[in-house]
Design an enzyme around this catalytic site. Structure first.
Site, PDB file in Angstrom:
ATOM      1  N   GLU A 141       2.345 -13.884  42.392  1.00  0.00           N
ATOM      2  CA  GLU A 141       0.869 -13.753  43.116  1.00  0.00           C
ATOM      3  C   GLU A 141       0.263 -15.158  42.960  1.00  0.00           C
ATOM      4  O   GLU A 141      -0.562 -15.657  43.979  1.00  0.00           O
ATOM      5  CB  GLU A 141       0.291 -12.641  42.575  1.00  0.00           C
ATOM      6  CG  GLU A 141       1.256 -11.238  42.608  1.00  0.00           C
ATOM      7  CD  GLU A 141       1.578 -11.144  43.992  1.00  0.00           C
ATOM      8  OE1 GLU A 141       0.930 -11.601  44.920  1.00  0.00           O
ATOM      9  OE2 GLU A 141       2.588 -10.405  44.257  1.00  0.00           O
ATOM     10  N   HIS A 144       1.430 -17.485  45.408  1.00  0.00           N
ATOM     11  CA  HIS A 144       0.955 -17.293  46.838  1.00  0.00           C
ATOM     12  C   HIS A 144      -0.506 -17.849  46.804  1.00  0.00           C
ATOM     13  O   HIS A 144      -0.774 -18.542  47.871  1.00  0.00           O
ATOM     14  CB  HIS A 144       0.569 -15.862  46.780  1.00  0.00           C
ATOM     15  CG  HIS A 144       1.808 -14.957  47.565  1.00  0.00           C
ATOM     16  ND1 HIS A 144       2.652 -15.631  48.744  1.00  0.00           N
ATOM     17  CD2 HIS A 144       2.443 -14.196  47.209  1.00  0.00           C
ATOM     18  CE1 HIS A 144       3.549 -14.789  48.821  1.00  0.00           C
ATOM     19  NE2 HIS A 144       3.687 -13.660  47.856  1.00  0.00           N
ATOM     20  N   GLU A 219       7.769 -15.848  50.815  1.00  0.00           N
ATOM     21  CA  GLU A 219       8.082 -15.016  49.662  1.00  0.00           C
ATOM     22  C   GLU A 219       9.078 -16.034  48.657  1.00  0.00           C
ATOM     23  O   GLU A 219       9.119 -15.867  47.636  1.00  0.00           O
ATOM     24  CB  GLU A 219       8.547 -13.875  50.111  1.00  0.00           C
ATOM     25  CG  GLU A 219       7.631 -12.875  50.635  1.00  0.00           C
ATOM     26  CD  GLU A 219       6.624 -12.542  49.565  1.00  0.00           C
ATOM     27  OE1 GLU A 219       6.814 -12.130  48.302  1.00  0.00           O
ATOM     28  OE2 GLU A 219       5.159 -12.568  50.062  1.00  0.00           O
TER      29      GLU A 219
END
Length: 288
Positions: A141, A144, A219
């Site tokens: 995360e 990201h 991803e």
């Protein structure tokens, strides 16, 4: 499904419909390409950036995520310390850290920029993953956020929205002219608006395929980033844990969720690659 599609696409669909209504009321002529492009750009990017700016608020509200301000237990202290360490290593500001109730193993990141983000994890993740596995998920995360995926997704969606608005009206005008026998084009009858609406739905599906392709690509990058921050074996172990837990997620979207799309979804519309592909990519990588 573990997706980030619903709220984001719903917002943008609403913008497309609103754009149709407003342009009709303002009398924007589909034959006036400059006027059409300006209006399409305003509405096309407007929905994406409104959704982006409200993403943290929407995520908290829709999941019931509670931001950790003062850690109440060892788990929350560990979460804050781990996110702080990874954020520093990734060169971003400390995100808000939150926990939301949910049986699924999942986490998400959202926010308008790298230094004003939110990272949240489900109680299911905390209950079912080891610290090493959870560390890898948090690294995913943080990656990201560090990669700027949320703002890039908003820009891409804005371009796609604009493309859909313009192309639907240009093609709609051509079809309406052919059907009405008006060689000068630009018919504004009821049939024209029906044609444009149908074309927006069709072109919107193709736009969704493109945005989901980008989502799958990012991803892989986030997995690599998580492996760099937490270790490749920890990242692989986290994905393998997910393979054992294919529960349905209740997550909304416009958030970078860690999970995958449901197994029944067509690959073109999946926001995440299959877990086996993600694991294979990590095994083939050179990240330690």
């Amino acid at each position: 499904m573990f997706t980030r599609i619903a709220l984001f696409l719903a917002t943008n669909l609403a913008v497309l419909i609103l754009a149709s209504i407003v342009m009709s009321l303002l009398g924007v002529d589909s034959r006036s390409m400059s006027g059409l492009l300006v209006m399409a750009g305003i509405f096309g990017f407007g929905g994406s950036f409104i959704s982006l700016l409200l993403s943290k608020w929407m995520a908290k509200r829709s999941t019931g995520a509670v931001v950790i301000t003062e850690p109440r237990n060892q788990t929350e202290r560990w979460l804050l310390a781990t996110v702080e360490r990874q954020a520093k290593a990734a060169g971003i500001g400390m995100p808000e850290v939150a926990v939301y109730e949910g049986p699924e193993i999942n986490a998400f990141a959202t926010g308008a920029n790298r230094n004003n983000a939110l990272v949240a994890v489900s109680t299911g993740l905390l209950h079912n993953m080891s610290e090493d596995e959870a560390e890898a998920v948090l690294g995913h995360e943080i990656a990201h956020v560090a990669n700027g995926d949320m703002i890039t997704m908003a820009l891409l969606q804005g371009v796609l929205n604009t493309f859909v608005i313009v192309l639907a009206r240009v093609v709609g005008g051509i079809i309406d002219s052919a059907l009405s026998g008006n060689r000068e084009g630009g018919g504004r009858g009821f049939a024209y608006f029906i044609i444009v609406f149908v074309l927006e739905m069709v072109f919107g599906l193709f736009a969704t395929m493109i945005s989901m392709w980008f989502s799958r690509h990012r991803e892989f990058r986030a997995d690599a980033g998580g492996a760099s921050l937490a270790g490749r074996q920890k990242m692989i172990a986290a994905l393998e844990r997910l393979q054992l837990n294919h529960g349905q997620s209740t997550l909304p979207t416009q958030i970078a969720a860690f999970g995958i799309a449901g197994s029944t979804a067509k690959k073109l519309f999946m926001s995440h690659p299959p877990l086996e592909e993600r694991i294979a990519a990590l095994r083939a990588s050179t990240v330690a």
